[in-house]
Design a protein around this motif. Structure first.
Motif, PDB file in Angstrom:
ATOM      1  N   SER A 131       7.128 -70.114  44.090  1.00 52.08           N
ATOM      2  CA  SER A 131       6.814 -69.076  45.237  1.00 52.08           C
ATOM      3  C   SER A 131       7.275 -69.341  46.439  1.00 52.08           C
ATOM      4  CB  SER A 131       5.231 -68.703  45.023  1.00 52.08           C
ATOM      5  OG  SER A 131       4.766 -69.986  45.881  1.00 52.08           O
ATOM      6  N   GLU A 132       7.720 -70.579  46.744  1.00 47.73           N
ATOM      7  CA  GLU A 132       8.033 -71.048  48.042  1.00 47.73           C
ATOM      8  C   GLU A 132       9.609 -71.338  48.014  1.00 47.73           C
ATOM      9  OE1 GLU A 132       6.217 -72.048  50.926  1.00 47.73           O
ATOM     10  OE2 GLU A 132       4.935 -70.795  49.853  1.00 47.73           O
ATOM     11  N   GLY A 133      10.343 -70.900  46.819  1.00 48.80           N
ATOM     12  CA  GLY A 133      11.582 -70.771  46.670  1.00 48.80           C
ATOM     13  C   GLY A 133      12.282 -72.170  46.518  1.00 48.80           C
ATOM     14  N   LEU A 134      11.400 -73.281  46.236  1.00 47.87           N
ATOM     15  CA  LEU A 134      11.870 -74.688  45.937  1.00 47.87           C
ATOM     16  C   LEU A 134      12.758 -74.851  44.599  1.00 47.87           C
ATOM     17  CD1 LEU A 134       9.072 -76.410  47.603  1.00 47.87           C
ATOM     18  CD2 LEU A 134      11.409 -76.260  48.169  1.00 47.87           C
ATOM     19  N   ILE A 135      12.088 -74.085  43.784  1.00 48.40           N
ATOM     20  CA  ILE A 135      12.767 -74.015  42.253  1.00 48.40           C
ATOM     21  C   ILE A 135      12.695 -72.533  41.964  1.00 48.40           C
ATOM     22  CG2 ILE A 135      11.845 -76.301  41.673  1.00 48.40           C
ATOM     23  CD1 ILE A 135       9.665 -75.198  40.147  1.00 48.40           C
ATOM     24  N   ALA A 136      13.648 -72.505  40.791  1.00 52.17           N
ATOM     25  CA  ALA A 136      13.764 -70.987  40.346  1.00 52.17           C
ATOM     26  C   ALA A 136      13.749 -71.093  38.772  1.00 52.17           C
ATOM     27  CB  ALA A 136      15.096 -70.420  40.710  1.00 52.17           C
ATOM     28  N   CYS A 137      13.144 -69.763  38.424  1.00 54.26           N
ATOM     29  CA  CYS A 137      12.925 -69.579  36.845  1.00 54.26           C
ATOM     30  C   CYS A 137      13.803 -68.262  36.314  1.00 54.26           C
ATOM     31  CB  CYS A 137      11.612 -69.608  36.314  1.00 54.26           C
ATOM     32  SG  CYS A 137      10.596 -68.068  36.773  1.00 54.26           S
ATOM     33  N   GLY A 158       5.204 -84.715  35.375  1.00 57.08           N
ATOM     34  CA  GLY A 158       4.030 -84.901  35.970  1.00 57.08           C
ATOM     35  C   GLY A 158       3.299 -84.274  36.748  1.00 57.08           C
ATOM     36  N   VAL A 159       4.055 -83.042  37.068  1.00 60.87           N
ATOM     37  CA  VAL A 159       3.516 -81.923  38.163  1.00 60.87           C
ATOM     38  C   VAL A 159       2.655 -80.937  37.535  1.00 60.87           C
ATOM     39  CG1 VAL A 159       4.268 -80.356  39.865  1.00 60.87           C
ATOM     40  CG2 VAL A 159       5.512 -82.476  39.842  1.00 60.87           C
ATOM     41  N   PRO A 160       1.384 -80.520  38.222  1.00 64.42           N
ATOM     42  CA  PRO A 160       0.527 -79.648  37.332  1.00 64.42           C
ATOM     43  C   PRO A 160       1.479 -78.249  37.280  1.00 64.42           C
ATOM     44  CG  PRO A 160      -0.740 -80.883  38.894  1.00 64.42           C
ATOM     45  CD  PRO A 160       0.829 -81.270  39.245  1.00 64.42           C
ATOM     46  N   ILE A 161       1.166 -77.401  36.456  1.00 63.71           N
ATOM     47  CA  ILE A 161       1.875 -76.155  36.174  1.00 63.71           C
ATOM     48  C   ILE A 161       1.545 -75.133  37.508  1.00 63.71           C
ATOM     49  CG2 ILE A 161       1.555 -73.858  34.996  1.00 63.71           C
ATOM     50  CD1 ILE A 161       1.218 -75.670  32.507  1.00 63.71           C
ATOM     51  N   ALA A 162       0.302 -75.445  38.165  1.00 66.59           N
ATOM     52  CA  ALA A 162       0.170 -74.751  39.319  1.00 66.59           C
ATOM     53  C   ALA A 162       0.891 -75.117  40.423  1.00 66.59           C
ATOM     54  CB  ALA A 162      -1.263 -74.723  39.729  1.00 66.59           C
ATOM     55  N   THR A 163       1.068 -76.076  40.708  1.00 60.28           N
ATOM     56  CA  THR A 163       2.188 -76.706  41.634  1.00 60.28           C
ATOM     57  C   THR A 163       3.501 -76.191  41.438  1.00 60.28           C
ATOM     58  OG1 THR A 163       0.591 -78.580  41.956  1.00 60.28           O
ATOM     59  CG2 THR A 163       2.829 -78.555  42.833  1.00 60.28           C
ATOM     60  N   LEU A 164       3.836 -76.176  40.073  1.00 59.50           N
ATOM     61  CA  LEU A 164       5.265 -75.731  39.949  1.00 59.50           C
ATOM     62  C   LEU A 164       5.351 -74.303  40.210  1.00 59.50           C
ATOM     63  CD1 LEU A 164       5.772 -77.647  36.478  1.00 59.50           C
ATOM     64  CD2 LEU A 164       6.936 -78.069  38.690  1.00 59.50           C
ATOM     65  N   ARG A 165       4.417 -73.671  39.950  1.00 59.86           N
ATOM     66  CA  ARG A 165       4.365 -72.135  40.343  1.00 59.86           C
ATOM     67  C   ARG A 165       4.324 -71.926  41.724  1.00 59.86           C
ATOM     68  NH1 ARG A 165      -0.385 -70.914  36.175  1.00 59.86           N
ATOM     69  NH2 ARG A 165       0.717 -70.475  34.151  1.00 59.86           N
ATOM     70  N   TYR A 166       3.585 -72.750  42.445  1.00 57.82           N
ATOM     71  CA  TYR A 166       3.627 -72.777  43.863  1.00 57.82           C
ATOM     72  C   TYR A 166       5.184 -73.030  44.565  1.00 57.82           C
ATOM     73  CZ  TYR A 166       2.946 -73.951  48.864  1.00 57.82           C
ATOM     74  OH  TYR A 166       2.991 -73.958  50.282  1.00 57.82           O
ATOM     75  N   TYR A 167       5.795 -73.988  44.048  1.00 56.57           N
ATOM     76  CA  TYR A 167       7.105 -74.397  44.324  1.00 56.57           C
ATOM     77  C   TYR A 167       8.172 -73.087  44.116  1.00 56.57           C
ATOM     78  CZ  TYR A 167       5.985 -79.481  44.536  1.00 56.57           C
ATOM     79  OH  TYR A 167       5.461 -80.769  44.812  1.00 56.57           O
TER      80      TYR A 167
END
Length: 82
Positions: free
Chosen positions: A27-33, A16-25
């Motif tokens: 960029s902040e190092g909270l998640i990795a792809c 339920g998290v917007p794609i833009a927010t996931l990209r932000y996370y």
């Protein structure tokens, strides 16, 4: 396609998290792809749990900087300083 990875759109739908927010996370190092050859973001399925933890901590009014510190402590077993 690797069965252990999900696309950013699927991660967005599941959490339920917007794609833009996931990209932000990211960029902040909270998640990795990982990136595919065509540069698509693919996330390990465990990222669903990480995003849900972020949402829970944010619901407790914990700032992202503190969440990042908590995550770095979780991964290493020790607190890290930047």
């Amino acid at each position: 396609m690797n069965e252990d990875l999900i696309r950013i759109g699927d991660l967005s739908r599941v959490t339920g998290v917007p794609i833009a927010t996931l990209r932000y996370y990211e960029s902040e190092g909270l998640i990795a792809c990982v990136r595919t050859r065509s540069k698509y973001r693919m996330f390990p399925k465990e990222t669903i749990d990480i995003v849900m933890r972020i949402l829970h901590l944010k619901s407790l009014k914990i700032p992202l900087a503190e969440i990042r510190r908590l995550f770095s402590t979780d991964e290493t077993g020790e607190e890290t300083r930047e």
